[in-house]
Design a protein around this motif. Structure first.
Motif, mmCIF file in Angstrom:
data_model
loop_
_atom_site.group_PDB
_atom_site.id
_atom_site.type_symbol
_atom_site.label_atom_id
_atom_site.label_comp_id
_atom_site.label_asym_id
_atom_site.label_seq_id
_atom_site.Cartn_x
_atom_site.Cartn_y
_atom_site.Cartn_z
ATOM 1 N N ARG A 1 1.582 -7.654 10.879
ATOM 2 C CA ARG A 1 0.607 -6.660 11.335
ATOM 3 C C ARG A 1 0.332 -6.832 12.827
ATOM 4 O O ARG A 1 0.040 -7.925 13.296
ATOM 5 C CB ARG A 1 -0.692 -6.786 10.527
ATOM 6 C CG ARG A 1 -1.754 -5.748 10.887
ATOM 7 C CD ARG A 1 -2.803 -5.617 9.793
ATOM 8 N NE ARG A 1 -3.319 -6.902 9.374
ATOM 9 C CZ ARG A 1 -4.306 -7.565 9.990
ATOM 10 N NH1 ARG A 1 -4.864 -7.070 11.068
ATOM 11 N NH2 ARG A 1 -4.724 -8.727 9.518
ATOM 12 N N ARG B 1 0.797 -1.218 0.000
ATOM 13 C CA ARG B 1 0.000 0.000 0.000
ATOM 14 C C ARG B 1 0.834 1.275 0.000
ATOM 15 O O ARG B 1 0.412 2.298 -0.506
ATOM 16 C CB ARG B 1 -0.937 0.005 1.219
ATOM 17 C CG ARG B 1 -2.089 -0.974 1.102
ATOM 18 C CD ARG B 1 -2.864 -0.764 -0.189
ATOM 19 N NE ARG B 1 -4.081 -1.576 -0.269
ATOM 20 C CZ ARG B 1 -4.814 -1.678 -1.359
ATOM 21 N NH1 ARG B 1 -4.444 -1.032 -2.461
ATOM 22 N NH2 ARG B 1 -5.902 -2.410 -1.372
ATOM 23 N N GLU C 1 -0.642 -4.744 3.607
ATOM 24 C CA GLU C 1 -1.829 -4.876 4.444
ATOM 25 C C GLU C 1 -1.614 -5.846 5.595
ATOM 26 O O GLU C 1 -2.302 -5.761 6.622
ATOM 27 C CB GLU C 1 -3.022 -5.313 3.591
ATOM 28 C CG GLU C 1 -3.491 -4.244 2.615
ATOM 29 C CD GLU C 1 -4.731 -4.654 1.842
ATOM 30 O OE1 GLU C 1 -5.132 -5.832 1.938
ATOM 31 O OE2 GLU C 1 -5.302 -3.783 1.144
ATOM 32 N N GLU C 2 -0.652 -6.751 5.464
ATOM 33 C CA GLU C 2 -0.421 -7.757 6.506
ATOM 34 C C GLU C 2 0.899 -7.568 7.246
ATOM 35 O O GLU C 2 1.241 -8.374 8.122
ATOM 36 C CB GLU C 2 -0.453 -9.166 5.887
ATOM 37 C CG GLU C 2 -1.755 -9.517 5.210
ATOM 38 C CD GLU C 2 -2.946 -9.477 6.171
ATOM 39 O OE1 GLU C 2 -2.743 -9.812 7.364
ATOM 40 O OE2 GLU C 2 -4.050 -9.100 5.738
#
Length: 331
Positions: A263, A143, A243-244
């Motif tokens: 995460r 991201r 995202e992780e």
């Protein structure tokens, strides 16, 4: 054994020679300098290589297989072309050319004369950088990314004192984005490919080159921010956010340390692998592999061309112009 000659008698040339010899794939067969005294002094630690003060003589020397070029940026393209036209394989320091048209011409000459043209972007061949690339799939959809390299130049005080060192001189196709900023840009292309958009800003010095700057590269679903400077230091690592999880890299050029965060983690896991102390060792190995296979890396060629095109666009947006742009541009 690759019989290697070098153009340029500076610290980076020494570092590459040490790396090349360490691989066991090379012998130093020639040293070029405009000054015989400089060539003699530089070659003293080595086993009596031939000394050259004439590039034409080096190009025509029958017992030289490949030439490593570490002269000022503006000389990279013309010197590489001269060597390749004489049948020599070429390892050329980054950036390989002052502009995109010249980079294309260089690869065309390499193909025409059936020789290797290898841009010495060491990061892509370093084990921790390769590990970084492998781990991208483990942090989920990317991201955001920040790739940073800011280092106060040892020559900046000379510039401030009114001197005109090569580092900040447009005549030598130099400046921040063409020097340490190259590592940020080429690393982004190696990791993510060609971006969809480029937005650049820079702080120009009175000489006409950039002392520092930032670039935003737009990709599908994420952006990569490049931060580069030769007029200030930074102590931040580069970071890729997914995202992780996230990946952090200490010193993007040499990938000294690689840390992974899943995460929610407050403490990252050191996933670094062991590397040689000389970061140029791996690019020397890669060129030796291509030399043995008698085949260049098409992916490396495409990365070099993409980066050359992006460098030119960044300079266009920031107003950095080199004399060689007029000489070699076909636009």
């Amino acid at each position: 054994m690759i019989r290697l000659a070098v153009i340029g008698t500076n610290w980076i040339t020494n570092q590459f020679i040490e790396a090349a010899l360490k691989t066991g794939e090379y012998q130093l067969a020639g040293v070029y300098s405009r000054s015989l005294e400089s060539a003699e002094q530089f070659s003293q630690p080595y086993a009596q290589p031939q000394l050259f003060t004439d590039l034409s003589e080096l190009a025509q020397a029958p017992d030289i297989d490949a030439v490593y070029i570490a002269s000022p940026n503006s000389f990279h393209g013309p010197q590489a072309i001269q060597m390749m036209q004489a049948g020599k394989h070429v390892i050329v320091e980054k950036p390989m050319a002052s502009n995109f048209d010249l980079a294309k011409q260089m690869f065309e000459v390499a193909a025409e004369h059936n020789v290797l043209l290898f841009e010495a972007f060491m990061s892509a061949h370093i084990p921790n950088f390769k590990r970084l690339k492998q781990e991208l799939s483990e942090i989920g959809k990317v991201r955001k990314a920040l790739i940073t390299y800011c280092q106060y130049s040892s020559r900046y005080p000379k510039y401030l004192a009114g001197e005109n060192p090569n580092t900040f001189n447009p005549a030598f196709a130099n400046g921040s984005i063409m020097d340490i900023g190259f590592y940020c840009l080429s690393s982004a292309v190696e990791l993510f490919g060609e971006p969809n958009s480029v937005n650049a800003q820079a702080q120009l010095l009175n000489s006409g080159v950039d002392g520092s700057g930032s670039v935003i590269l737009g990709y599908d679903g994420f952006e990569v921010v490049l931060q580069h400077s030769k007029t200030s230091d930074s102590y931040l690592p580069s970071e890729i956010q997914g995202e992780e999880g996230a990946l952090m890299v200490e010193m993007i050029s040499t990938a000294k340390k690689l840390t992974k965060f899943n995460r929610g983690d407050k403490v990252g896991l050191d996933i670094s692998v062991k590397q040689d102390t000389n970061p140029m060792f791996y690019e020397a190995l890669e060129f030796a592999h291509q030399f043995k296979q008698k085949k260049s890396c098409e992916k490396c060629t495409q990365r070099s061309l993409i980066v050359a095109k992006l460098l030119e666009e960044i300079r266009r947006q920031t107003g950095v112009v080199f004399p060689t742009d007029k000489k070699f541009s076909t636009k």
